[in-house]
Design a protein around this motif. Structure first.
Motif, mmCIF file in Angstrom:
data_model
loop_
_atom_site.group_PDB
_atom_site.id
_atom_site.type_symbol
_atom_site.label_atom_id
_atom_site.label_comp_id
_atom_site.label_asym_id
_atom_site.label_seq_id
_atom_site.Cartn_x
_atom_site.Cartn_y
_atom_site.Cartn_z
ATOM 1 N N SER A 261 23.385 35.597 40.091
ATOM 2 C CA SER A 261 23.685 36.641 41.068
ATOM 3 C C SER A 261 24.716 36.146 42.078
ATOM 4 N N LEU B 165 16.831 43.401 39.338
ATOM 5 C CA LEU B 165 18.271 43.145 39.389
ATOM 6 C C LEU B 165 18.979 43.832 38.233
ATOM 7 N N MET C 138 24.787 42.403 37.049
ATOM 8 C CA MET C 138 24.997 41.248 37.925
ATOM 9 C C MET C 138 25.055 39.939 37.144
ATOM 10 N N ARG C 139 24.595 39.968 35.894
ATOM 11 C CA ARG C 139 24.537 38.706 35.149
ATOM 12 C C ARG C 139 25.489 38.668 33.957
#
Lengths: 282, 285
Positions: A17, B125, B129-130
């Motif tokens: 992240s 998440l 984002m990854r």
């Protein structure tokens, strides 16, 4: 040795992240490079028409989908709660779309909603030639086709949670109300439905979280089209990162997605915290 | 409301429920019927109709005949890819999740709550984002565009779910059991194999069904990290619809869709109860 899987999982979540956040502040295009461009990537994403449409679509799709799928789920749950025969079979029918991938769901709905192939063609062939159901190719309505497919896919989930909630309402209270002469509608409105609030909020948050990250369904159903009419943030991120090779901007768009998600999750976390505190004091 | 005596309202309820159920089944019925109609028949009529002639051949073509890009091997190689990713990733993530869940619930250590909290963050998440870090890492270790790379990703990502499921199940196991075994000199893994694992049947079924469905249906990682012959079946289905956009082959495509959905549909039919349990376990965090 024992903590390896846990540490691996936690470490990759945090470091990946932060990595993406860092890339979003660099001038990276085809490959990640170091450097600092401040908020330039963010302002470029926010100024792009693609993102603006994606964001408006997300508000519309997210809002409509959450409200309608929760409502559908609640209606299904109330109907199934009437001690009807074949409840197990019906529940399985309403839940099976969840087991199927969004790619399959999107493909199948793209056929059903295609005016030249699906429902509109069928009605035309039956003789009603002025019938129109061409949302899939209508710029203003195409986003609703995604709402339809998403409701079909996910309202069974809301149903399962609501049904669990309905079954846990105290039977004695209902019986007491019946003795007092309250009819079924009144009992639902005054006793049963109010007790479902916590579940409703949980359902809404989970469905919103799903709406924000929707990718495969749109990819298979409309691929963001016609034009860019059904663009969503997750598609913008993919497009920037892997089709236009603008890594910095793609990362910025991903971080924006995270911020939208936090706007939903942080109030929910706070609410949960207050609920738990209240339960502990009661 | 829970009254069997008032007939008309009950008939109305049955009517409404049956109509909704029919609407929910309709897409499946349409695809099954189309998988048995010829491409020409669908093109002339519509997607919705009864087969005039049963085109069983669609399944043979979908399985091993039609062309995606330059290769004409049908859906078979992609199904194999999906199986080769899904089966090991399900086993690894479930086993590691059981160990991790056992560690945070029964074998406490300093900071375990923090680490567990971070791990469950993975449920929230967004995947986006990854994506870039995974691309870079996979390229650096030479696993980009390999099935092994996908297994690695799904194993590590899956830990968020599997740890949560197993931990919530293991907290109900009495600590005394573990304490007694430790006094007898049993170590972490000995207790895990001898005590924890034999008690884990129900939760392992939930976790396996959940992970299998999840990984089989996954698309974003498949399409991002693999190309061409290395892609899982979800990505191949999208490539197929793009490939046949000019000359529609809806009969064959329908058969391909059915084949691709069959593993998870079967799992759902066989373990529906556990599927729902996994669903709600993930929901009522």
């Amino acid at each position: 040795m024992i903590w390896v899987p846990l540490l691996l999982s936690a470490a990759h979540l945090i470091s990946f992240s932060l990595w993406t956040i860092w890339i979003s502040f660099t001038p990276s295009t085809l490959i990640p490079v170091s450097g600092w461009v401040g908020l330039r990537n963010y302002s470029a994403v926010l100024a792009s028409r693609n993102w603006q449409i994606a964001f408006d679509n997300l508000l519309l799709f997210g809002g409509a989908f959450v409200v309608l799928s929760a409502a559908t789920g609640l209606i299904l749950a109330i109907l199934l709660d009437q001690r009807i025969r074949g409840e197990n079979v019906l529940r399985s029918i309403f839940l099976y779309p969840l087991a199927v991938s969004f790619v399959v769901t999107g493909t199948v709905w793209s056929w059903l909603l295609n005016p030249g192939l699906g429902i509109q063609k069928l009605v035309h062939d039956l003789g009603w030639t002025s019938f129109r159901f061409d949302w899939l190719i209508d710029r203003d309505m195409a986003i609703w086709t995604i709402v339809i497919a998403a409701i079909w896919q996910s309202s069974g989930f809301a149903m399962a949670l609501f049904l669990a909630g309905l079954r846990s309402v105290d039977a004695d209270i209902i019986k007491a109300a019946q003795i007092d002469g309250a009819g079924p509608v009144r009992i639902y409105r005054r006793i049963i439905l109010p007790s479902l609030w916590p579940i409703t909020i949980t359902v809404a948050v989970i469905q919103l979280q799903f709406a924000i990250s929707t990718f495969d369904l749109v990819r298979a159903l409309t691929n963001g089209g016609p034009g860019i009419a059904t663009q969503l943030p997750a598609l913008v991120v993919y497009d920037l990162m892997f089709q236009r090779s603008l890594l910095g901007r793609g990362a910025a768009a991903a971080v924006l997605m995270l911020l939208i998600l936090l706007a939903v999750l942080l109030p929910y976390a706070a609410w949960r915290y207050i609920q738990r505190r209240r339960a502990a004091h009661a | 409301m829970r009254d069997r005596s008032f007939a008309p309202s009950r008939i109305l309820i049955y009517l409404i429920v049956s109509l909704i159920a029919a609407a929910w089944l309709a897409p499946l019925v349409v695809v099954v019927l189309n998988s048995l109609r010829s491409n020409e028949e669908i093109a002339q009529a519509s997607m919705i109709g009864w087969p005039q002639q049963w085109a069983w051949n669609n399944y043979a073509v979908a399985w091993s005949g039609f062309c995606v890009a330059e290769t004409c091997a049908g859906i078979r190689p992609y199904m194999l890819n999906s199986a080769l990713v899904t089966i090991p990733a399900t086993i690894f993530s479930t086993l590691l999740g059981a160990i991790a869940g056992y560690a945070v619930s029964l074998w406490r250590f300093r900071g375990d709550n923090w680490i567990y909290g971070i791990v469950t963050l993975g449920l929230f998440l967004p995947q986006q984002m990854r994506l870039l870090p995974w691309t870079i890492v996979l390229r650096d270790v030479g696993l980009i565009n390999t099935l092994t790379g996908l297994v690695l990703i799904h194993t590590i990502q899956g830990l968020s779910f599997t740890t949560l499921f197993c931990r919530n199940y293991y907290v109900a196991i009495p600590h005394e059991l573990i304490r007694a075994a430790r006094i007898d000199g049993a170590g972490f893994f000995r207790i895990f194999w001898r005590i924890i694992l034999p008690l884990s049947g129900p939760i392992l079924i939930v976790t396996v069904i959940w992970q299998f469905t999840h990984i089989w249906n996954e698309f974003l990682y498949g399409v991002t990290f693999t190309t061409g012959q290395q892609q899982p079946v979800t990505a191949a289905l999208i490539a197929l619809s793009a490939a046949v956009a000019d000359i529609p082959q809806h009969g064959v495509q329908s058969a391909a869709v059915i084949i691709a959905a069959l593993p998870t549909l079967l799992i759902y039919l066989l373990g529906g109860k556990y599927f729902v349990r996994g669903l709600t376990a993930g929901a009522v965090k």
